[in-house]
Design a protein around this motif. Sequence first.
Motif, mmCIF file in Angstrom:
data_model
loop_
_atom_site.group_PDB
_atom_site.id
_atom_site.type_symbol
_atom_site.label_atom_id
_atom_site.label_comp_id
_atom_site.label_asym_id
_atom_site.label_seq_id
_atom_site.Cartn_x
_atom_site.Cartn_y
_atom_site.Cartn_z
ATOM 1 N N LEU A 70 0.839 -1.207 0.000
ATOM 2 C CA LEU A 70 0.000 0.000 0.000
ATOM 3 C C LEU A 70 0.871 1.254 0.000
ATOM 4 O O LEU A 70 0.591 2.219 -0.719
ATOM 5 C CB LEU A 70 -0.934 0.003 1.201
ATOM 6 N N THR A 116 2.197 1.733 -3.339
ATOM 7 C CA THR A 116 1.115 2.176 -4.222
ATOM 8 C C THR A 116 0.934 3.681 -4.137
ATOM 9 O O THR A 116 0.905 4.392 -5.151
ATOM 10 C CB THR A 116 -0.198 1.465 -3.845
ATOM 11 N N LEU A 146 -4.780 8.093 -4.941
ATOM 12 C CA LEU A 146 -5.407 6.779 -4.825
ATOM 13 C C LEU A 146 -6.921 7.010 -4.782
ATOM 14 O O LEU A 146 -7.601 6.814 -3.772
ATOM 15 C CB LEU A 146 -4.903 6.056 -3.571
ATOM 16 N N ILE A 184 -6.946 -0.850 -9.320
ATOM 17 C CA ILE A 184 -5.844 -1.594 -8.721
ATOM 18 C C ILE A 184 -6.037 -3.070 -9.038
ATOM 19 O O ILE A 184 -7.098 -3.645 -8.748
ATOM 20 C CB ILE A 184 -5.788 -1.412 -7.193
ATOM 21 N N LEU A 231 -7.180 -1.395 0.797
ATOM 22 C CA LEU A 231 -7.624 -0.582 -0.340
ATOM 23 C C LEU A 231 -9.079 -0.174 -0.219
ATOM 24 O O LEU A 231 -9.504 0.826 -0.841
ATOM 25 C CB LEU A 231 -7.422 -1.355 -1.645
ATOM 26 N N ILE A 254 -11.143 -2.407 -7.497
ATOM 27 C CA ILE A 254 -10.186 -3.475 -7.190
ATOM 28 C C ILE A 254 -10.521 -4.695 -8.037
ATOM 29 O O ILE A 254 -11.607 -5.272 -7.902
ATOM 30 C CB ILE A 254 -10.220 -3.849 -5.696
#
Length: 331
Positions: free
Chosen positions: A117, A120, A149, A154, A170, A177
């Motif tokens: 994360l 990310t 984000l 993702i 997330l 996702i």
Amino acid sequence: MGVKIAILAEPDIQQRIFEDSHWRQLADIGEVARNDQPGVPRPEILKRLLEGADYAITSWGCPTLTRDILEVAPELKAVIHAAGTVKGIVTPDLWSRGIRVTSGNGPLGIGVAETALGMTIASLKEMWRLSQDTRNGKWDEGRGRVRELYRVTIGVIGAGKAGAHYIRLLRNFEVTILVYDPVLTAEQAEVMGAVKRGLEEVLRRSDVVSIHAPSIPETHKMFNRERLGWMKDDAILINTARGSIVDEEALADVLREGRLFACLDVTDPEPPAADHPLRGLPNCIITPHLAGAVNNGVKRLGQFAIDELRRMLAGEPLAGEVKEEQMSTLA
């Protein structure tokens, strides 16, 4: 008669995973037999510790629990592995004797997911490259490349312990996702908050692809030249799983083209050679395999072992149980 708990790992490993509060908790549960001999535990040491034991706690460096060793522990009910993969310690004899096996992949996966994360967010924000720019006297020339984000896609490759926790993290963000995992059902993915899709679709649609697959023959160099080519321009590839999953030569070629950005916490082999092409690419971040439990985070494994033991004694489902039929799909 009380419960006997055999701690099979050598003293140095015990010190890494257990702290004083853990030893007090174990003593409250039952009699604790600790390995006090340094080095890989020898069969005679394992037998002495396991004699009359109800539960065994293993970790890194513990050898395979063979039939000969298990013969001295007819009352053994479970082996709790305070580390990741159990492949180095298990034998079919464990399951044939009705001995349950549980793995610390869950607590290890917490650190992996949190690292993924962090990579990310830092990568979408262009923190790596903008930090380098400011060091070189620039300021915000690359600000236009920064992404949040938020309303991005993702892709998660593998929904085991680490991948599942990454998905949970997330869900705090407004993102789509997608997950690719051959053993995950669409219904299970939906419960997790993700959408199951095929590998090609996940790679073609995702702004960030995070690898959480096991290192098994089926995933060896899974990310080859063709599949890297499926990824969107300016997509981010994160690997906190195993280096063998990525064809590093193919990845280096793609990165030289400037199409992708990569964050690698793992390589194959480790460490990579000093002149490895990935080391010198500005769009490749390499960290020294720190995504799992490190330093203070390793203590999670000690608490996991204690909590798993308590669940076992209370007749509750185990958090990290490994079944014999799962072994071919686990790392």
